[in-house]
Write a protein that holds these residues in place. Structure first.
Motif, mmCIF file in Angstrom:
data_model
loop_
_atom_site.group_PDB
_atom_site.id
_atom_site.type_symbol
_atom_site.label_atom_id
_atom_site.label_comp_id
_atom_site.label_asym_id
_atom_site.label_seq_id
_atom_site.Cartn_x
_atom_site.Cartn_y
_atom_site.Cartn_z
ATOM 1 N N ARG A 162 33.397 8.644 2.805
ATOM 2 C CA ARG A 162 32.793 8.193 1.548
ATOM 3 C C ARG A 162 32.172 6.816 1.717
ATOM 4 O O ARG A 162 31.067 6.544 1.236
ATOM 5 C CB ARG A 162 33.845 8.158 0.435
ATOM 6 C CG ARG A 162 33.267 7.710 -0.920
ATOM 7 C CD ARG A 162 34.356 7.514 -1.970
ATOM 8 N NE ARG A 162 35.264 6.453 -1.592
ATOM 9 C CZ ARG A 162 36.597 6.568 -1.583
ATOM 10 N NH1 ARG A 162 37.169 7.701 -1.923
ATOM 11 N NH2 ARG A 162 37.354 5.547 -1.227
ATOM 12 N N ALA A 163 32.876 5.916 2.400
ATOM 13 C CA ALA A 163 32.351 4.572 2.623
ATOM 14 C C ALA A 163 31.056 4.608 3.433
ATOM 15 O O ALA A 163 30.146 3.800 3.212
ATOM 16 C CB ALA A 163 33.402 3.718 3.326
ATOM 17 N N GLN A 164 30.962 5.542 4.374
ATOM 18 C CA GLN A 164 29.741 5.659 5.169
ATOM 19 C C GLN A 164 28.597 6.218 4.334
ATOM 20 O O GLN A 164 27.456 5.737 4.409
ATOM 21 C CB GLN A 164 29.983 6.564 6.373
ATOM 22 C CG GLN A 164 28.735 6.785 7.214
ATOM 23 C CD GLN A 164 28.870 7.918 8.226
ATOM 24 O OE1 GLN A 164 29.976 8.377 8.501
ATOM 25 N NE2 GLN A 164 27.745 8.376 8.759
ATOM 26 N N LEU A 165 28.888 7.232 3.512
ATOM 27 C CA LEU A 165 27.847 7.898 2.739
ATOM 28 C C LEU A 165 27.351 7.030 1.589
ATOM 29 O O LEU A 165 26.183 7.103 1.203
ATOM 30 C CB LEU A 165 28.369 9.227 2.199
ATOM 31 C CG LEU A 165 28.755 10.275 3.243
ATOM 32 C CD1 LEU A 165 29.423 11.459 2.568
ATOM 33 C CD2 LEU A 165 27.541 10.724 4.041
ATOM 34 N N PHE A 166 28.254 6.219 1.014
ATOM 35 C CA PHE A 166 27.904 5.375 -0.132
ATOM 36 C C PHE A 166 28.295 3.929 0.182
ATOM 37 O O PHE A 166 29.276 3.409 -0.369
ATOM 38 C CB PHE A 166 28.611 5.863 -1.391
ATOM 39 C CG PHE A 166 28.249 7.263 -1.795
ATOM 40 C CD1 PHE A 166 27.083 7.508 -2.505
ATOM 41 C CD2 PHE A 166 29.063 8.337 -1.448
ATOM 42 C CE1 PHE A 166 26.737 8.801 -2.880
ATOM 43 C CE2 PHE A 166 28.724 9.618 -1.806
ATOM 44 C CZ PHE A 166 27.552 9.866 -2.527
ATOM 45 N N PRO A 167 27.565 3.269 1.073
ATOM 46 C CA PRO A 167 27.960 1.923 1.522
ATOM 47 C C PRO A 167 27.962 0.893 0.398
ATOM 48 O O PRO A 167 28.639 -0.130 0.505
ATOM 49 C CB PRO A 167 26.926 1.587 2.599
ATOM 50 C CG PRO A 167 25.760 2.474 2.309
ATOM 51 C CD PRO A 167 26.340 3.735 1.752
ATOM 52 N N GLY A 168 27.238 1.134 -0.679
ATOM 53 C CA GLY A 168 27.219 0.188 -1.782
ATOM 54 C C GLY A 168 28.308 0.402 -2.809
ATOM 55 O O GLY A 168 28.451 -0.392 -3.748
ATOM 56 N N PRO A 269 32.528 5.640 -10.785
ATOM 57 C CA PRO A 269 32.297 7.027 -10.368
ATOM 58 C C PRO A 269 31.188 7.119 -9.342
ATOM 59 O O PRO A 269 30.240 6.328 -9.339
ATOM 60 C CB PRO A 269 31.914 7.732 -11.672
ATOM 61 C CG PRO A 269 31.389 6.650 -12.557
ATOM 62 C CD PRO A 269 32.148 5.413 -12.199
ATOM 63 N N LEU A 270 31.329 8.086 -8.453
ATOM 64 C CA LEU A 270 30.283 8.320 -7.467
ATOM 65 C C LEU A 270 29.057 8.935 -8.127
ATOM 66 O O LEU A 270 29.172 9.740 -9.055
ATOM 67 C CB LEU A 270 30.795 9.267 -6.374
ATOM 68 C CG LEU A 270 31.847 8.717 -5.419
ATOM 69 C CD1 LEU A 270 32.348 9.826 -4.509
ATOM 70 C CD2 LEU A 270 31.311 7.555 -4.606
ATOM 71 N N PRO A 271 27.862 8.618 -7.631
ATOM 72 C CA PRO A 271 26.643 9.210 -8.196
ATOM 73 C C PRO A 271 26.415 10.648 -7.760
ATOM 74 O O PRO A 271 25.572 11.346 -8.328
ATOM 75 C CB PRO A 271 25.540 8.296 -7.666
ATOM 76 C CG PRO A 271 26.080 7.779 -6.364
ATOM 77 C CD PRO A 271 27.553 7.620 -6.586
ATOM 78 N N ALA A 272 27.128 11.095 -6.734
ATOM 79 C CA ALA A 272 27.004 12.467 -6.233
ATOM 80 C C ALA A 272 28.234 12.779 -5.401
ATOM 81 O O ALA A 272 28.866 11.879 -4.849
ATOM 82 C CB ALA A 272 25.739 12.634 -5.390
ATOM 83 N N PHE A 273 28.574 14.048 -5.323
ATOM 84 C CA PHE A 273 29.671 14.503 -4.461
ATOM 85 C C PHE A 273 29.153 15.103 -3.167
ATOM 86 O O PHE A 273 29.938 15.576 -2.338
ATOM 87 C CB PHE A 273 30.537 15.538 -5.184
ATOM 88 C CG PHE A 273 31.486 14.959 -6.202
ATOM 89 C CD1 PHE A 273 31.560 13.596 -6.440
ATOM 90 C CD2 PHE A 273 32.320 15.800 -6.926
ATOM 91 C CE1 PHE A 273 32.443 13.081 -7.381
ATOM 92 C CE2 PHE A 273 33.202 15.289 -7.862
ATOM 93 C CZ PHE A 273 33.263 13.936 -8.092
#
Length: 390
Positions: A162-168, A269-273
């Motif tokens: 998750r940290a890699q996919l959504f670094p921000g 919340p994440l913007p996408a799964f």
């Protein structure tokens, strides 16, 4: 549709996803960094939605046979007065099942048994996913890589993927609480299948298993990182004046069995799964507080929905779009509700606020608690045109 899938994480959500993907015709490898898939953890309550997901995945019968229905219980004050009582039979009439209690180890074992041993790769730490080929992502482990048509990130609240996919994304946040839990060393008789007791900034709860042992948990308001030199001794002193059977449950526990974790959640919340052909599942996607008992149930819903989407859609892209559309709004809604429940329950510490909450609970209609559970537990698995074990 079928292909090669790599599931990163061998917990409840990852194993359930692997079971569903195999039933959808995929070849699956589960990668777990622990050296063994140990049957560890304390206990878990499964609501009707979690049980329906397990039925959908074909392992519900085994789990139900090992679980204990929770018919009697409710919420109490520290001196023992009942604030609410749960009617498990009414819940069963509303949903077709009461809440059940089961050791996490037993649930984990049931899911693992549904998989062939050769699809489990333990002792393998994933560093990242190489998505340079949009159709064949590569899961990079220590010294090697696994190519796949699909990667399922089920690597928990501290998900590296998750940290890699959504670094921000800010990642998990401390909820303001810490939890200690254990299973008693021998059978006990707490006089109810389950109970929660709410004090000022503290909660103590228990569930009873089929073998007569009980799981208990103590949730305390605390900053992150607080640990005790003698956890069990600390709890015995902290809850010494609370009603029976709390002291008895602590007395029936071995000191080395106590687990201690901070309660963390994905507040943002994440913007996408999904990102390309990588899909997030369970705590990696929507880590939530345990106040509604829905964390594992939502992961099981994820697994069932992902399997059905991949079996029913013509392409991986359309399947993952369907998964995201079905799972993200629901799981994030449940996560917000769990956060609110914690703030109005265990986390309240001001005496006036605690008294007002307790009065409101005592005056609530008898069916209000059942309706509150039904609101989140009444979920129907997606349609899948293939035989499903009951």
């Amino acid at each position: 549709m079928g292909g090669d899938a790599v599931v990163v994480g061998g917990g409840i959500g990852g194993l359930a996803a692997a079971v569903g993907l195999r039933q959808a015709g995929w070849k699956v490898t589960v990668v777990e960094r622990a050296p063994v898939l140990a049957d560890v953890g304390a206990g878990i309550s499964l609501h009707a939605n979690g049980l329906r997901a397990l039925d959908f995945l074909g392992v519900g019968a085994a789990v139900r046979a090992a679980a204990r229905p929770q018919y009697t219980g409710g919420t109490r004050a520290p001196r023992g007065a009942w604030l609410t009582r749960m009617d498990g039979a009414a819940l069963e009439r509303a949903l077709g099942s009461p809440i059940v209690g089961i050791p996490r180890a037993v649930l984990h074992r049931a899911l693992r048994t549904a998989l062939p041993p050769e699809c489990l790769a333990v002792g393998a730490a994933v560093t990242h996913v190489d998505r340079s080929d949009p159709y064949r992502p590569r899961v990079v482990l220590d010294g090697r890589a696994l190519e796949a048509d699909l990667v399922v990130a089920a690597d928990g609240v501290d998900s590296r993927l998750r940290a890699q996919l959504f670094p921000g994304h800010p990642g998990p946040a401390h909820s303001g609480s810490t939890v200690l839990r254990a299973i008693t060393g021998q059978p006990v008789d707490p006089r109810s299948d389950f109970a929660l007791t709410w004090g000022r900034g503290a909660e103590f709860g228990h569930i009873v298993f089929a073998d007569g042992r009980a799981e208990w948990h103590a949730v305390l308001n605390a900053p992150p990182g607080v640990r005790y030199a003698d956890p069990l001794g600390t709890l015995r002193r902290r809850f010494a004046e609370w009603h029976d059977p709390i002291p008895a449950l602590l007395a029936a526990t071995r000191p080395g069995d106590v687990l201690h974790h901070d309660v963390r959640e994905l507040v943002t919340p994440l913007p996408a799964f999904t990102v390309g052909r990588v899909v997030l599942l369970g705590d990696a996607a929507h880590a939530m507080t345990p106040n509604l008992g829905q964390g594992a149930c939502q992961a099981l819903e994820d697994a069932a929905t992902l399997a059905a989407a991949l079996a029913g859609e013509p392409t991986v892209a359309s399947a993952l779009a369907r998964y995201d559309a079905e799972r993200r709004p629901r799981s994030q809604t449940v996560a917000r509700a769990a956060r609110r429940a914690g703030r109005m329950g265990q986390q309240l510490s001001h005496p006036v606020a605690v008294a007002a909450r307790n009065t409101a609970l005592r005056l609530a209609p008898s069916g209000a608690l059942v309706r509150a559970v039904v609101r989140h537990a009444d979920w129907t698995p997606p349609r899948w045109d293939r035989p499903v074990s009951p």
